[in-house]
Design an enzyme around this catalytic site. Structure first.
Site, PDB file in Angstrom:
ATOM      1  N   CYS A  16       0.848  -1.199   0.000  1.00  0.00           N
ATOM      2  CA  CYS A  16       0.000   0.000   0.000  1.00  0.00           C
ATOM      3  C   CYS A  16       0.879   1.242   0.000  1.00  0.00           C
ATOM      4  O   CYS A  16       2.105   1.162   0.083  1.00  0.00           O
ATOM      5  CB  CYS A  16      -0.919   0.009   1.221  1.00  0.00           C
ATOM      6  SG  CYS A  16      -0.016   0.080   2.793  1.00  0.00           S
ATOM      7  N   ASP A 504      13.843 -38.344  18.408  1.00  0.00           N
ATOM      8  CA  ASP A 504      12.412 -38.306  18.667  1.00  0.00           C
ATOM      9  C   ASP A 504      11.952 -39.767  18.693  1.00  0.00           C
ATOM     10  O   ASP A 504      12.672 -40.656  18.240  1.00  0.00           O
ATOM     11  CB  ASP A 504      11.721 -37.522  17.548  1.00  0.00           C
ATOM     12  CG  ASP A 504      10.216 -37.596  17.626  1.00  0.00           C
ATOM     13  OD1 ASP A 504       9.680 -37.362  18.729  1.00  0.00           O
ATOM     14  OD2 ASP A 504       9.585 -37.896  16.606  1.00  0.00           O
TER      15      ASP A 504
END
Length: 836
Positions: A16, A504
């Protein structure tokens, strides 16, 4: 560089007029920036700078403002680079252009990868900058690895032809001169027939042909580089052979200029030096061509054409014409063109090029297929989902190319040394000549010439420049063949120094597909009703445990209910309304948080956890209703892979959200050293910091979205290739296989590559450190030994060949683990373990 310069930057993020105003004000406030003009429609900012060096300041200001200037990256193929000094000069010339941010010049690949600000500099200017200093450049093509292989083959053939011509011309020169020195009778034969002067004239003619023919390239490139004040390897050869040739020319045609005691010719030295260096370059070109074999093999997997349905007809189209959504037809034995999803038919695919698994994988409608894999005996149709640069194969090729072009931290030392190495050698050669002229015995001039030429010839820095990039190219290529992709180059060095591998659990140590094993109900609760309620809630969740509960509910024919007001509470569980009743499913911490007493079911939960189950509680309308236990089998290769990591001297830790008792059950089964349990997704980073404090550098292995922060935070993040795109994008290393064997292979190839680099550097630096003094004549006072320029040329050529040959040994690195543990995928008894 000084002087006013007008530039146009392409700006990101402006949406803008206020954005334009902010950019405009920020630019106007910068010193040295004149008349900034910001254009929203064109998304550009034009300005004048009082000095080209201001470009970096402007780019930094825009980055800080949140409206960064667009960057672009281009890879140039750079010709005529022959040593590490060339790399430094190309790097310096490109980096000096305003707008260039990073430059990575790779001698082994003969490329320069440049990141620059769009609008400030263009690829054409980059090409011109390299050409201006004597290194012609072109834009690298998409199939540059293929082209490079063909180019190196052609270069090897051309160099071999030059070497053969030079050898044919130099052989008579060598025989006439050295034969006379070694065999007195031969010397007398020449003297009694054609005479010494005629012999020298013949040697002059043949040597001149060598130097102006096959050896001309050394002078065409070396002399201009010397005149520019930037001498390279060609300059060393040109000065060394030129000195020997001019001295011999003087002795032959102007003998009165030299004292009688030093009238000798060294035509054979000039001629044979050219032969030996050309031979070395021939072997070097052949070896360089082989360093990119892995990339060429991957490119060879790409399909050129495919059969595509267009308007109901099957037509043969080039791969570039395929678009997402196209339906492709695959016949038996064909290679899959692009990534997609099967829509019709069944078959088995050989996916070993992606996963390393030799067993064909069944494919049916709804299953994904990967470009580059090979169809079996069936035929099917599939819808293209990813094409062009977005396919898995294209991404793999891109990762390998980026890793092969990486500059490791260890290379920084080499770059600093080689930048001044050639000028230092020329200075050493000049000093050597002066010392011999001042302090040397008769014939001092001859001895000074021999020593000076030997120093120039033997000290070529080629081996230094090739030591690191060739090992990286071969090592990362071999890693790709083993299913290990190094996304970030420095991970290759970092991984070799890790002390702890943190894992993990779900999808990494375990299969990631849990099954419901136990449902222990509170008094007065009906199984079918509760299972239906819990299934309704879990139907809104994407957690693997939710899938296990839904599969069990469907198998038992539970009633299908709908859940409203669903809320996922990260790290705790889920909540929803089902048929007007509030249902909670989650860990004991969720019950504690909600103030719900677990009562006697707490003992059941502890018992199940001790058996390796992952236990959750279910509560209905604020009252405990059941304990739900699920199990996730350990992957068959996990225990063997962890044992292999132990054998490498690494500690293995596991970080999981499960309770301590559950996690320790898995650790006992797989041999994991350290367990950090009960960790919320956001706590994995803190857990890594704790581990880092105990064991130095660490690698983290994971596959889920919640692993992305940990993968990015670890010293080396390793993503299981079967995991999510988010996890893979956060990782430094990607494993194409779905188990921990890839981690073992990644560590093995990393260590082997770094070992290889250290060997190369030790040889390259040790060679020069040891032989330059020998060439200068340090052994002459004590032993009467002075190195011949011919032997110096042979040693120099062999040094580069040694480095390249040593790097190629990495192609023989074998996986650290057998790809198929005893019994295959289903050959290891899988016991139930919990899911996170």
């Amino acid at each position: 560089m000084t002087g006013k310069r007008h530039i146009t930057l392409s700006i990101e993020g402006m949406s803008c007029a206020s954005c334009v105003g902010r950019v405009d004000r920020a630019l106007a406030a910068l010193p040295g920036v004149l008349d900034p003009m910001v254009n929203l429609a064109a998304e550009t900012a034009q300005m004048d700078l009082d000095a080209p060096g201001r470009v970096a300041e402007v780019a930094a200001a825009l980055d800080g403002l949140g409206y960064p200037a667009r960057r672009a990256t281009v890879t140039l193929s750079v010709a005529s680079m022959s040593c590490a000094s060339c790399v430094g000069r190309v790097d310096k010339a490109l980096a000096a252009l305003p707008g260039v941010e990073t430059v990575n010049v790779n001698l082994a690949a003969e490329t320069a990868t440049v990141t620059y600000l769009e609008g400030v500099v263009t690829p054409a200017e980059l090409i011109a900058a390299a050409g201006d200093i004597g290194y012609p450049a072109t834009l690298a093509e998409a199939n540059s690895a293929m082209d490079r292989g063909a180019r190196k083959d052609a270069e090897a053939r051309e160099t071999a032809k030059k070497a053969l011509i030079a050898a044919a011309l130099a052989l008579p020169v060598f025989v006439m001169e050295m034969g006379g020195h070694m065999i007195p009778a031969f010397h007398h034969l020449i003297a009694g027939t054609i005479g010494q002067q005629t012999s020298w004239i013949v040697q002059f003619i043949l040597t001149t042909l060598v130097l102006v023919g096959p050896g001309r390239l050394f002078y065409v490139k070396g002399i201009p580089a010397l005149l520019r004040g930037a001498p390279d390897m060609n300059s060393l050869v040109a000065v060394g052979t030129g000195a020997a040739y001019l001295y011999s020319l003087t002795a032959t045609f102007l003998p009165a200029l030299l004292p009688e005691a030093v009238r000798a010719v060294y035509f054979e030295a000039a001629a044979v030096i050219v032969v030996l260096i050309l031979l070395g370059r021939f072997l070097e070109a052949r070896a360089k061509g082989r360093t990119g074999a892995a990339i060429r093999a991957l490119l060879g997997l790409q399909v050129r054409t495919a059969r595509v349905l267009r308007d109901g007809e099957a037509v043969e189209l080039g791969i570039e014409a395929i678009r997402p959504g196209d339906i492709l037809l695959v016949r038996p034995g064909e290679r899959i063109a692009v990534d997609g999803e099967v829509t019709e038919g069944t078959s088995y695919l050989d996916e070993s090029m992606i996963t390393g698994e030799p067993l064909p994988v069944a494919k049916a409608p709804g299953d994904a297929v990967t470009g580059g894999t090979v169809n079996g005996t069936g035929s099917f149709r599939f819808r293209a989902t990813r094409v062009g640069a977005d396919t898995t194969l294209a991404q793999i090729i891109r990762m390998v190319e980026q890793a092969q072009g990486a500059k490791l931290p260890i290379q920084g030392m080499v770059d600093r040394i080689t930048l001044w190495f050639v000028p230092a050698v020329m200075s050493a050669a000049l000093l050597t000549v002066l010392v011999w002229l001042i302090f040397g015995p008769d014939p001092a001039l001859t001895l000074a010439l021999v020593a000076g030429v030997s120093v120039l010839i033997i000290a070529c820095p080629c081996a230094m420049g090739l030591a690191t990039p060739t090992s990286i190219m071969v090592g990362t290529g071999r890693a790709a063949e083993m299913g290990v992709l190094f996304r970030k180059g420095d991970a290759l060095q970092q991984l070799s120094g890790v002390g702890i591998v943190a894992l993990d659990k779900t999808g990494t140590v375990t299969e990631g597909r849990p099954e419901l094993t136990d449902l222990v109900l509170a008094e007065g609760v009906e199984r079918a009703e509760l299972l239906a309620q819990v299934a309704a809630v879990e139907a809104r969740s994407e957690h693997p445990i939710a899938e296990a509960i839904l599969r069990a509910a469907r198998a038992e024919g539970a009633e299908t209910l709908e859940a409203d007001q669903f809320i996922s509470i990260t790290g705790y569980g889920v909540r929803a309304q089902v048929a007007g009743r509030e249902v909670l499913v989650g860990a004991d911490r969720l019950m504690a948080r909600e103030g719900i007493e677990t009562g006697p079911l707490a003992e059941e939960e502890a018992r199940l956890a001790a058996r390796g189950r992952s236990a959750l509680f279910a509560a209905v309308d604020g009252r405990i209703a059941a304990v739900i236990a699920v199990a996730d089998p350990v992957k068959p290769a996990s225990a063997a892979a962890i044992a292999a990591l132990h054998g490498m001297g690494l500690k293995v830790a596991m970080i999981t959200g499960d309770k301590q008792a559950t996690a320790e059950a898995i650790a006992r089964e797989t041999g994991i050293d350290r367990v950090i349990a009960g960790v919320l997704p956001e706590g994995k980073v803190a857990a890594l910091d704790r581990l880092r404090g105990e064991g130095g550098k660490l690698a983290f292995v994971g596959d889920g979205i919640n692993d992305a922060p940990a993968l990015a935070h670890a010293d080396v993040g390793i993503a299981i290739g079967t995991g999510t795109d988010v996890a893979i994008e956060s990782a430094d290393v990607v494993l194409m296989s779905g188990d921990l064997r890839g981690v073992v292979n990644a560590v093995e190839i990393s260590r082997a590559t770094m070992r290889n680099i250290r060997q190369n550097l030790f040889w390259a630096f040790g060679y020069n450190t040891a032989l330059i003094p020998v060439a200068a004549g340090v052994l002459y006072p004590a032993f009467g030994l002075l190195l011949s320029p011919v032997l110096a040329a042979g040693a120099m050529a062999l040094s580069s060949v040694f480095v390249l040959t040593n790097a190629l040994r990495l192609r023989r690195v074998r996986p650290a683990m057998d790809e198929h543990p005893e019994g295959g995928r289903g050959g290891v008894a899988a016991r139930a373990v919990p899911a996170e």
